[in-house]
Design a protein around this motif. Structure first.
Motif, PDB file in Angstrom:
ATOM      1  N   THR A 155       7.205   4.962   4.806  1.00  0.00           N
ATOM      2  CA  THR A 155       6.077   5.529   4.461  1.00  0.00           C
ATOM      3  C   THR A 155       5.948   5.759   2.913  1.00  0.00           C
ATOM      4  OG1 THR A 155       6.980   7.638   4.924  1.00  0.00           O
ATOM      5  CG2 THR A 155       6.162   6.634   6.665  1.00  0.00           C
ATOM      6  N   ARG A 156       4.900   6.296   2.517  1.00  0.00           N
ATOM      7  CA  ARG A 156       4.844   6.872   1.060  1.00  0.00           C
ATOM      8  C   ARG A 156       5.320   7.949   0.888  1.00  0.00           C
ATOM      9  NH1 ARG A 156      -1.680   7.443   2.209  1.00  0.00           N
ATOM     10  NH2 ARG A 156      -0.989   5.586   3.419  1.00  0.00           N
ATOM     11  N   ASP A 157       5.707   8.870   2.092  1.00  0.00           N
ATOM     12  CA  ASP A 157       6.482  10.032   1.810  1.00  0.00           C
ATOM     13  C   ASP A 157       7.993   9.444   1.408  1.00  0.00           C
ATOM     14  OD1 ASP A 157       4.393  11.889   1.891  1.00  0.00           O
ATOM     15  OD2 ASP A 157       4.287  11.693   4.116  1.00  0.00           O
ATOM     16  N   VAL A 193       9.095   6.808   0.188  1.00  0.00           N
ATOM     17  CA  VAL A 193       9.033   6.162  -1.005  1.00  0.00           C
ATOM     18  C   VAL A 193       9.243   7.146  -2.070  1.00  0.00           C
ATOM     19  CG1 VAL A 193       8.062   4.909  -2.651  1.00  0.00           C
ATOM     20  CG2 VAL A 193       7.982   4.264  -0.356  1.00  0.00           C
ATOM     21  N   ALA A 194       8.277   8.338  -2.097  1.00  0.00           N
ATOM     22  CA  ALA A 194       8.083   9.315  -3.087  1.00  0.00           C
ATOM     23  C   ALA A 194       9.599  10.113  -3.059  1.00  0.00           C
ATOM     24  CB  ALA A 194       6.980  10.197  -2.788  1.00  0.00           C
ATOM     25  N   LEU A 226       1.275   3.988  -2.950  1.00  0.00           N
ATOM     26  CA  LEU A 226       0.824   5.563  -2.712  1.00  0.00           C
ATOM     27  C   LEU A 226       2.097   6.359  -2.964  1.00  0.00           C
ATOM     28  CD1 LEU A 226      -1.710   5.133  -0.056  1.00  0.00           C
ATOM     29  CD2 LEU A 226      -2.314   5.356  -2.263  1.00  0.00           C
ATOM     30  N   GLY A 227       3.242   5.794  -2.469  1.00  0.00           N
ATOM     31  CA  GLY A 227       4.487   6.374  -2.733  1.00  0.00           C
ATOM     32  C   GLY A 227       4.759   6.777  -4.335  1.00  0.00           C
ATOM     33  N   GLU A 267       2.574   6.933  -6.735  1.00  0.00           N
ATOM     34  CA  GLU A 267       1.566   7.815  -7.205  1.00  0.00           C
ATOM     35  C   GLU A 267       1.928   9.175  -6.667  1.00  0.00           C
ATOM     36  OE1 GLU A 267      -3.149   8.773  -6.700  1.00  0.00           O
ATOM     37  OE2 GLU A 267      -2.137   7.009  -5.744  1.00  0.00           O
ATOM     38  N   THR A 296       0.748  -1.130  -0.156  1.00  0.00           N
ATOM     39  CA  THR A 296       0.280   0.113   0.089  1.00  0.00           C
ATOM     40  C   THR A 296       0.882   1.099   0.165  1.00  0.00           C
ATOM     41  OG1 THR A 296      -1.883  -1.167   1.199  1.00  0.00           O
ATOM     42  CG2 THR A 296      -1.822   1.285   1.315  1.00  0.00           C
ATOM     43  N   GLU A 297       1.805   1.281   0.730  1.00  0.00           N
ATOM     44  CA  GLU A 297       2.704   2.347   0.906  1.00  0.00           C
ATOM     45  C   GLU A 297       3.407   2.651  -0.392  1.00  0.00           C
ATOM     46  OE1 GLU A 297       2.488   4.818   3.414  1.00  0.00           O
ATOM     47  OE2 GLU A 297       0.807   3.421   4.114  1.00  0.00           O
TER      48      GLU A 297
END
Length: 435
Positions: A374-376, A378-379, A260-261, A263, A256-257
């Motif tokens: 976290t997704r953050d 990852v991004a 969303l990361g 994205e 999931t993370e």
């Protein structure tokens, strides 16, 4: 499309007869209690059932000895699971080589054989693997993170086969005549020296074993045509490729993370996603609701077969979010793709630390205990390595390493050295008596 991969020249001729013994297929391995009948390899089983595959493997010692006797080679190469191959070969007057697909740092980190075999290694708990071992004399950050070793620690405990993975490694390293390891002096000179010191026997790097040209022949399949069409539409050096090998599988929370990361990063992506591990895996993972619809113009999620080499060779790919499996690392660097690292278990943690220490790869920041991210993170990691000025070092290192990892002439020289040694150290065969 220019791949930058050269054809291998033919190796020098040698009269030395060798066989390589790596894996046994279903026809040679009888099912064991607790295993899945159709399981042929570790990919087909959840981690807690791999021990039963080892039981099945160990049952073929006697028939294998008969086959080896009939073949009567000069040398045999084998990997860690078949720890009994070296002693069988020695009894038959055949020399043996332990061939490690892991890099030198991993084999050196595991250490000398005696403590592994006797079970008196000073490392008794996961935390003991989080510092460099006592036999490494130089300063290094190469050691496991807690979240990596906790997912790997079952290999140092007893299992149903009676011989755990570290004992198998130790027995292989102890009984072989020399050690061959997937490594090179240009990348790991210090770790190759550690191996020679602690094992007191010849250690030969076999090179990085980069992909060869025939593996990049375009497939005339509808699947690849569709993938290539999408990649062709992307800007040069803009896409992040995401894949975690044939066995690593994220948890649902990690998936999931990750999604969303990706994205959140805003970067175009091509994601090869395994939603299950093998035929026995019933714990399916799923993308977040609406993810594929929201990212339809941004990326592609592929849940079927994908030709990794051909994807990495495409000019639109700039970076590779990978589990740090060494084959994937070599393939990425061969094609000058920057590395973003997300490990899961086994040797991946050590591989990642080596890449980090040499500024060849960047690991996504994670919780030190449970490995969550976290997704953050990852991004931010993707944008850092792919586009930011701060991450230019990783893009530059990928280009620099391509000259080492993708140099097939250099690779051939490593193989030549081993062939010359094999020929010079052939065992003296005794004439067989005629009845």
């Amino acid at each position: 499309m220019e791949t930058g991969v050269k054809k291998h020249r033919s190796p020098p001729k040698t009269t030395c007869r060798c066989i390589v013994y790596s894996t046994l297929r279903k026809a040679a391995v009888a099912p064991s209690r607790g295993s899945t009948p159709d399981a042929e390899a570790t990919i087909d089983l959840p981690a807690n059932k791999v021990q039963y595959l080892k039981i099945a493997l160990d049952k073929v010692q006697e028939p294998f000895a008969k086959v080896l006797e009939s073949l009567d080679p000069d040398w045999i190469f084998y990997d860690f699971a078949q720890y009994w191959t070296g002693p069988i070969a020695a009894q038959l007057g055949i020399k043996s080589t332990y061939f490690s697909i892991c890099i030198a740092a991993m084999v050196a980190f595991i250490g000398p054989p005696s403590p592994l075999i006797d079970g008196d290694d000073y490392r008794k708990k996961p935390e003991d693997f989080m510092i460099p071992p006592k036999w490494v004399s130089f300063q290094t950050t190469v050691a496991y993170k807690y979240y990596d070793i906790i997912n790997t620690f079952d290999c140092v405990e007893d299992d149903a086969s009676g011989v755990n993975d570290l004992m198998r490694w130790g027995l292989c390293l102890q009984s072989c005549d020399f050690i061959a390891v997937r490594s090179s002096f240009e990348i790991e000179p210090e770790w190759l020296h550690v191996l020679e010191t602690i094992h007191e026997k010849p250690v030969f790097p076999v090179g990085q074993l980069p992909p060869v040209e025939y593996a990049l022949e375009e497939k005339n399949s509808d699947a690849w045509s569709s993938m290539k069409k999408w990649l062709d539409m992307q800007e040069k050096s803009s896409v992040v490729y995401v894949a975690f090998g044939s066995e690593a599988k994220p948890t649902q929370a990690q998936l999931t993370e990750l999604a969303l990361g990706l994205e959140l990063s805003g970067l175009p992506f091509f994601w090869v996603l395994r939603t299950r591990r093998g035929i026995a895996d019933t714990d399916l993972i799923e993308l977040p609701p609406g993810f594929e619809e929201r990212t339809k113009g941004q990326g592609v999620v592929c849940t079927t077969w994908a030709p990794q080499l051909m994807i990495l060779a495409h000019e639109s790919i700039a970076g590779f979010l990978t589990h740090s499996g060494w084959s994937s690392v070599v393939e990425a660097l061969t094609f000058q793709k920057a590395l973003i690292l997300l490990t899961f278990y086994s040797d991946q943690g050590i591989n990642a630390r080596v890449l980090e220490e040499k500024k060849i790869g960047y690991s996504i920041p994670r919780n030190e205990l449970d490995g969550s991210f976290t997704r953050d993170s990852v991004a931010e990691s993707l944008r850092l390595v792919m586009v930011s000025e701060e991450g230019k070092i990783y893009r530059d290192m990928a280009k620099e390493m391509s000259g080492l990892f993708g140099d097939t002439d250099r690779q051939d020289r490593y193989v030549d050295n081993i062939l010359i040694y094999l020929k010079s150290q052939r065992p003296v065969k005794k004439a067989k008596s005629q009845c």
